[in-house]
Write a protein that holds these residues in place. Structure first.
Motif, PDB file in Angstrom:
ATOM      1  N   THR A   1       0.844  -1.179   0.000  1.00  0.00           N
ATOM      2  CA  THR A   1       0.000   0.000   0.000  1.00  0.00           C
ATOM      3  C   THR A   1       0.884   1.234   0.000  1.00  0.00           C
ATOM      4  O   THR A   1       1.789   1.362   0.809  1.00  0.00           O
ATOM      5  CB  THR A   1      -0.892   0.010   1.251  1.00  0.00           C
TER       6      THR A   1
ATOM      7  N   TRP B   1       1.532   4.712   0.981  1.00  0.00           N
ATOM      8  CA  TRP B   1       1.111   5.747   1.911  1.00  0.00           C
ATOM      9  C   TRP B   1       2.107   6.889   1.876  1.00  0.00           C
ATOM     10  O   TRP B   1       3.276   6.713   1.617  1.00  0.00           O
ATOM     11  CB  TRP B   1       1.049   5.205   3.335  1.00  0.00           C
TER      12      TRP B   1
ATOM     13  N   LYS C   1      -7.531   7.131   0.121  1.00  0.00           N
ATOM     14  CA  LYS C   1      -7.310   5.734  -0.200  1.00  0.00           C
ATOM     15  C   LYS C   1      -7.375   4.925   1.079  1.00  0.00           C
ATOM     16  O   LYS C   1      -6.663   5.187   2.043  1.00  0.00           O
ATOM     17  CB  LYS C   1      -5.948   5.548  -0.864  1.00  0.00           C
TER      18      LYS C   1
ATOM     19  N   TYR D   1      -9.355   0.989   2.834  1.00  0.00           N
ATOM     20  CA  TYR D   1      -9.640  -0.433   2.651  1.00  0.00           C
ATOM     21  C   TYR D   1     -11.146  -0.612   2.488  1.00  0.00           C
ATOM     22  O   TYR D   1     -11.920  -0.207   3.350  1.00  0.00           O
ATOM     23  CB  TYR D   1      -9.152  -1.237   3.859  1.00  0.00           C
TER      24      TYR D   1
END
Length: 993
Positions: free
Chosen positions: A16, A18, A168, A170
């Motif tokens: 992911t 970040w 963004k 989950y």
């Protein structure tokens, strides 16, 4: 050399992305969880919470962390502010909860002000419904309006939900098909990556490591499951493996770091198995009964899991066959890193899945740089010129082994001006090339005096990591520890940490233990017994009346929860112990004079203290009963204070049953009293005032202690008072007291609201820590603290200003005002001529403080996240001739001073020739970057430059940045031309560009 860019991850690995921009370093929690209780508390949230905690991540959850009686709104807001990141779990009825919406609004505010990370989990909602405020979200807001909630609050909540919808996160339903376990594993993995919880510690200031990292990474990215890192002792194998491990561990579902002890016995093997299983499962360690049981658990638990395992210092395959003996035990794509002492260890693995990388010694140029760094420190070039030729010759003999270079250089550093010793060292090394590393150690060891050697061996066997001030209380009976420890530090055989802890490199520790092992074939024939099995063997030999008169120090180290009972009749003159660690054991019997020579008794976790033992502690100097069951009331406890007439150190850390303070006698010679973490202790008894020799009083986190007894005024020798984490409300001392106090630490004292004028009488104070206190002012009497060197006021959220008298602190070197309400500094700070570090991160500063412009000792200025700092910096900084670090990230500054006109441009840059780090990330008002034109050769020492969210157009002049190691570019849309990666020797990080 520049760090190597990270190689691409192995196939099928995704992460992911970040934004890892800096957040406040002053946080109490890693993660804040926000959720609506009736929706997810007992299901998804509970599972996620325990998974994060199992991964050793500190999580705030409202039903566990709020104290009774706290204002819930304020407490939650503070908890959000004090967290590194927030995870809101957005369920269908989340918007129906007023407190959830308040939390969400606070998160968004923290993101805007402090760049705090928010990662939402869309539990059973569609992000589009949040963005457009429709469906159940719309219904929730309609009900809020019907309840008469202020329209401004509702508008802020709506905006917060819409902001979250853009982020963004989950999506449980769409991406994970509703499977909780898969999502929770992903969240935990990504949080670990963000927090860098699994990173291994690596020494700063290394030379020449980058090419090795790059080549090892290339091998890891091939279809190789096992990478063996080999090379000569002291060549840097472990350091290289740690670099590689830190770069790739976030790409795996589980990771573990294991250090192999020299002799892997069954109990030590099980301890390694337990750690490996615990690390990969991300659960608390569970005890195994046999190594075979551990092997079965490893073989059947992780065969579908992609893992990274780093095993350090493997000498033969038998040490690891029960840990990683079969690669089928681990899932596809797993990697095993090893540092090894022999090249044939991997013969038991198929050649197609195992590879090796040999760490070659440093080349002559790198080795010379490292040697000069440690032999001459910051000496001018002209002062080292006469040693140039000899330095090169010595480095060639050592053959580029970093550890040997550091040891030899440090030995010679204190002998500059004595050319004969340098020449003798060179000649000696010429004849001992075969065992270069060991002989490099031996050069320093043989140069030590007898007492210094004994202290070196004590540290190697027992005291690495111990407080050197405490250990010195034992050594002072025979040696001169201050002098001898300084000698060890000068030779880099030992280092003293920031908290006075002794540190020794593992190879030096092994060297010292080898010397002790050579003293006799049997453990009871040696001077020191640190191995648990050897200690049990020695005790058995003593029962057989074997002589153990040489044994000076012995340690038993049981596993947690284990213990053993010993009877010691008839030992008599057979013992000459000065150090004894019992570690939860129970000992009874007739000791006669067996322990008459004992100086240090380390009996942590003891549940029963033998009266007979106490009768023979007349020479005891150090008594450590931490984590024991002492209450302060028992008759046996009273005998400790009565019989130990020479006691200098008493440690009762984390004695959770200690509910009454000990009753001390005036005749005691106690110098250090440690009561840290005694959670039930309500006060410090008045008898502490009778300890006329007390130097240090440690009450850290005795949370029920609300005040200090007036009797402290009688402690004329007290130099260190540690009251961090207590409930102290006011600091006040009686007149003419505490004149010798050097350290006063009252950090995290949330009830501390007042510092009285009596602080001014602490004439010897060098350290004052008030981080996190509730004070709103400092008294003017602080001007009397002429020796104060460190003043820490970070997180004093009510502090609006400093007194003008602050300018009288003529010795002040470090001042931390981070996260305070201070908007400007008093003009008197111009008198702080010794100030080296000024930290005002996240303060209310409005203008660059011109008052500091002529502080020529100032090395670091941190004004990052000062949201009120706006406009161009109108300050001629030419007087800051020592400045190395300037942090202005996340401010509204629009330009640095040398962009105003040509005259200022030239003057300022000539004075910043030592600048190494300049951080302009998130400075979205900066329109131009004036430090990079081609004629700016006086910035050749700049090492780190960060530019993000700026409107810079050109990056001319990079070729003059001779020491630039890393250029970071994030989101610079106006940049007309990207730098050529092939042209420059430094790393260029353009992620998210």
């Amino acid at each position: 050399m520049q760090p190597s860019p990270q190689s691409p991850p192995p196939a099928a690995v995704t992460t992911t992305s970040w934004n890892l921009s800096s957040t406040s370093s002053r946080t109490n929690y890693d993660v804040f969880l926000s959720f609506r209780g009736p929706d997810t508390r007992k299901q998804f949230t509970d599972c996620l919470y325990h998974a994060l905690r199992g991964a050793r991540i500190d999580v705030f959850i409202d039903d566990k962390d709020l104290c009774p009686g706290e204002e819930i709104d304020n407490a939650l807001n503070e908890s959000i502010k004090q967290s590194k990141m927030s995870i809101p779990i957005i369920s269908k009825d989340y918007a129906s909860s007023r407190s959830c919406l308040m939390e969400l609004a606070q998160m968004v505010e923290c993101k805007k002000e402090d760049n705090q990370l928010i990662v939402p989990i869309f539990y059973d909602v569609v992000p589009a419904d949040l963005k457009h405020l429709r469906g159940c979200v719309e219904e929730s807001f309609r009900k809020h309006e019907e309840r008469g909630i202020d329209h401004k609050d509702i508008a802020k909540w709506r905006q917060a939900l819409q902001e979250i919808a853009k982020m963004k996160g989950y999506d449980l339903l769409n991406k994970y098909n509703g499977y909780h376990g898969e999502l929770i594993n992903k969240v935990v993995s990504d949080v670990e990556q963000f927090l860098k919880t699994n990173d291994l510690v690596i020494t700063d200031g290394l030379v020449g490591i980058e090419p090795h990292v790059r080549k090892a990474m290339e091998i890891c990215n091939k279809d190789v499951h096992v990478l063996k890192i080999c090379g000569m002792p002291g060549v840097g194998k472990t350091t290289l493996a740690k670099f590689v491990y830190n770069k790739i561990h976030h790409l795996f579902e589980g990771c573990s770091f294991l250090e192999i002890p020299k002799d892997v016995e069954s109990n030590e093997l099980m301890r390694l198995q337990e750690k490996l299983i615990s690390d990969l499962r991300k659960q608390e360690r569970r005890t195994l009964s046999t190594p075979d049981q551990g092997t079965k658990v490893i073989a059947h638990s992780f065969n579908k899991m992609r893992v990274l395992i780093f095993i350090d210092d493997v000498r033969h395959f038998d040490q690891i066959k029960h840990l990683v003996g079969n690669l089928s035990w681990f899932g596809l794509g797993s990697r095993i890193l090893m540092t090894v002492g022999r090249t044939d260890i991997l013969d038991d693995y198929p050649s197609e899945v195992a590879d090796k990388y040999k760490v070659e010694p440093m080349n002559d140029h790198q080795a010379l740089l490292l040697f000069q760094k440690h032999a001459f420190v910051e000496d001018p070039l002209e002062e080292r010129s006469e040693y140039d030729s000899l330095s090169r010759d010595i480095v060639k003999i050592i053959k580029g082994l970093p550890l040997a270079i550091v040891i030899t250089a440090s030995y010679l550093r204190s002998r500059k001006g004595r050319m004969a010793i340098w020449l003798d060292t060179f000649r000696w090394l010429q004849g001992n090339q075969a065992e270069t590393v060991r002989q490099a150690f031996k050069v320093s060891y043989d140069s030590l005096e007898k007492g210094t050697r004994q202290i070196f061996l004590d540290i190697a066997c027992f005291f690495s990591g111990m407080d050197e001030r405490i250990a010195s209380c034992m050594w002072s009976a025979w040696y001169y520890p201050s002098r001898e420890i300084e000698s060890l530090c000068d030779l880099c055989l030992v280092e003293i940490g920031e908290n006075h802890e002794l540190w020794m490199h593992s190879q030096l520790r092994e060297f010292g233990r080898e010397i002790v092992m050579a003293e006799g074939d049997w453990p009871w024939k040696r001077s020191r017994i640190w191995n648990h099995t050897d200690a049990l063997s020695a005790l058995s030999a003593l029962k057989r009346k074997e002589s153990a008169k040489n044994v000076e120090a012995l340690a038993l180290t049981f596993d947690e929860g284990q213990s053993e009972r010993f009877r010691c009749e008839g030992f008599g003159h057979h013992w000459s112990l000065r150090f004894l660690r019992l570690d939860q054991a129970t000992i009874g019997g007739n000791f006669q004079d067996a322990l008459s020579n004992l100086r240090w008794l380390d009996w942590q976790g003891c549940s029963e203290i033998s009266e007979l033992l106490i009768l023979h502690l007349k020479n005891l100097a150090i008594l450590d009963l931490s984590r024991s069951s002492v209450t302060g009331e028992s008759q046996v406890w009273g005998q400790i204070l009565e019989k130990a007439n020479k006691l200098k150190v008493l440690k009762l850390s984390r004695c959770c049953h200690l509910c009454n303070p000990p009753d001390f006698r005036a005749s005691m010679y106690l110098e250090r009293l440690v009561l840290e973490g005694c959670s039930l202790l309500p006060r410090i008894g008045r008898s502490v005032g009778s300890l006329k020799h007390l130097v240090s009083l440690n009450l850290k986190f005795c949370k029920f202690v609300k005040d200090l007894p007036e009797e402290l005024c009688y402690l004329k020798t007290l130099k260190e008072l540690l009251i961090d984490g207590t409930s102290i409300c006011m600091i006040h001392f009686l007149p003419d007291s505490m004149e010798q106090l050097e350290i006063l630490s009252a950090c995290q004292c949330e009830s501390l609201a007042r510092i009285s004028d009596s602080i001014g009488q602490l004439k010897s104070l060098t350290y004052l820590g008030l981080d996190g206190a509730a004070i709103d002012r400092l008294p003017n009497s602080i001007k009397s603290l002429k020796k104060l060197q460190r003043l820490l006021l970070g997180n004093c959220h009510k502090l609006h200003e400093l007194p003008y008298s602050i300018g009288n602190l003529e010795s002040l070197e470090i001042m931390d005002l981070s996260s305070t309400m201070i908007a400007r500094l008093p003009w008197s700070v111009k008198n702080l001529k010794k100030l080296r570090v000024l930290k005002m991160e996240n303060s209310h500063l409005r203008k660059f403080p011109k008052e500091i412009k002529n502080l020529d000792k100032l090395e670091e200025i941190d004004l990052s996240q000062c949201k009120n700092l706006k406009g161009s910096i109108r300050c001629d900084m030419k007087g800051l001739s020592s400045l190395k670090i300037l942090r202005l990230s996340s401010t509204k500054t629009s330009g640095l001073p040398w962009s105003d006109d040509k005259y200022c441009h030239r003057q300022t840059l000539s004075s910043l020739s030592l600048l190494q780090r300049l951080d302009l990330s998130e400075c979205d008002q900066v329109r131009a970057l004036p430090i990079l034109p081609s004629d700016l050769s006086n910035l050749k020492l700049l090492e780190l430059l960060k530019i993000s969210d700026c409107t810079v157009k050109t990056l001319d002049g990079l070729e003059n940045m001779l020491r630039l190691r890393k250029l970071t570019l994030f989101r610079c849309p106006s940049l007309s031309k990207l730098p050529d990666r092939e042209k420059y020797k430094f790393e260029i990080d353009m992620r998210n560009y």
